[in-house]
Design a protein around this motif. Structure first.
Motif, short mmCIF file in Angstrom:
data_model
loop_
_atom_site.label_atom_id
_atom_site.label_comp_id
_atom_site.label_asym_id
_atom_site.label_seq_id
_atom_site.Cartn_x
_atom_site.Cartn_y
_atom_site.Cartn_z
N SER A 85 32.37 43.21 40.07
CA SER A 85 31.79 42.79 38.80
C SER A 85 32.31 41.41 38.40
O SER A 85 33.29 40.91 38.96
N SER A 231 31.59 48.47 39.66
CA SER A 231 31.61 49.34 38.48
C SER A 231 32.83 49.08 37.60
O SER A 231 33.02 49.76 36.58
N ASP A 233 34.75 47.67 34.77
CA ASP A 233 34.31 47.08 33.49
C ASP A 233 35.46 46.72 32.56
O ASP A 233 35.25 46.33 31.43
#
Length: 276
Positions: A85, A231, A233
């Motif tokens: 990410s 994934s 975050d």
């Protein structure tokens, strides 16, 4: 000795002994897809296994194929693969003070320096030697290391730094309605291509409405490397960041041992498979 003192072992004896007793009757890790938070030491292992090893450029070119495997992070994906990410930034830095892989020059005489590997989630570099770096038109990342004068230098992990974010553990926790917090390093398994893995911690706690709830034993989680890192975050703050060390990383035929280091804080991931 000074490093040992930083762990504050005497202050933690009561906590650790009570947790050890509680684990004897704690429930098993549930099997579900949920949000997880990793402790910094377990996050360090995750970096080692699913970022460090896949980005060793000799492994990418197949030199470890018959021993410890290859890598999905092939050179055609350089500057193209969304490895993680946007909040994930990782670089190699043998000059970082106090690491198990801190040095001024590698064993090919290349001056150590900070080299980006993942920037805003994109794959931008590799751990490399003179020969492997030349094959992709990049400068060596000064990662060629041997365990003694009579051994051939191999591409090894250096100090891998996962840059800290700005979120405190308590705030990271508060944003989770249902999940699992996993602490400590227990076991790890990852396939030859570094695609799919299962890791487990020493102890876990269920997260309910932003707070730690019941203890669980044998907490494990699994996933695909790229999907998992995408994934992510939340990255913990510098106050919780530690440059952890791995003193026994094996590689090569004949085998060589190397000391590596991986810096990490707390990490949070969404939609992760936990349990059996």
């Amino acid at each position: 000795f000074e490093a040992i003192a930083t762990f504050g072992i005497e202050d933690k004896i009561e906590q650790l002994t009570s947790e050890a007793v509680a684990l004897m009757t704690a429930g098993e890790c549930p099997s579900k897809t949920t949000t997880i938070i990793l402790s910094p030491d377990l996050a360090s292992l995750q970096v080692h296994e699913s970022i460090g090893h896949p980005l060793e450029l000799d492994r990418v070119f197949g030199s470890e194929r018959n021993f410890s495997g290859t890598s999905f992070a092939t050179t055609d994906k350089l500057n193209k693969l969304k490895y993680a990410s946007d909040i994930v930034n990782v670089y190699s830095d043998p000059t970082y003070a106090g690491g198990l892989a801190t040095y001024l020059y590698d064993d090919e005489g290349v001056a150590a320096s900070r080299m980006p590997l993942i920037q805003k989630g994109m794959l931008v570099g590799y751990l490399s030697s003179f020969e492997t770096a030349a094959r992709v038109g990049l400068p060596s990342s000064a990662a060629a290391r041997a365990d003694g004068w009579g051994s051939i230098p191999l591409v090894r992990m250096t100090n891998l730094i996962l840059e800290p974010g700005n979120q405190k553990f308590a705030d990271m926790l508060a944003e989770v309605d249902d999940g699992i917090y996993i602490e400590g390093v227990s076991s790890w398994s990852i396939d030859d291509n570094r695609d799919n893995f299962t890791l487990s911690g020493e102890v876990g706690w269920e997260i309910k409405n932003g707070k730690l709830a019941g203890m669980i034993k044998s907490p494990s989680y699994s996933g695909n490397t790229v999907q998992f890192w995408n994934s992510c975050d939340s990255v913990g703050s510098k106050d919780d960041w530690v440059l952890w060390g791995t003193p026994n990383c094996g590689k090569g035929e004949p085998g060589q041992n190397a000391r590596t280091a991986q810096g990490a804080a707390y990490l949070r991931f969404r939609n992760v498979k936990v349990g059996a």
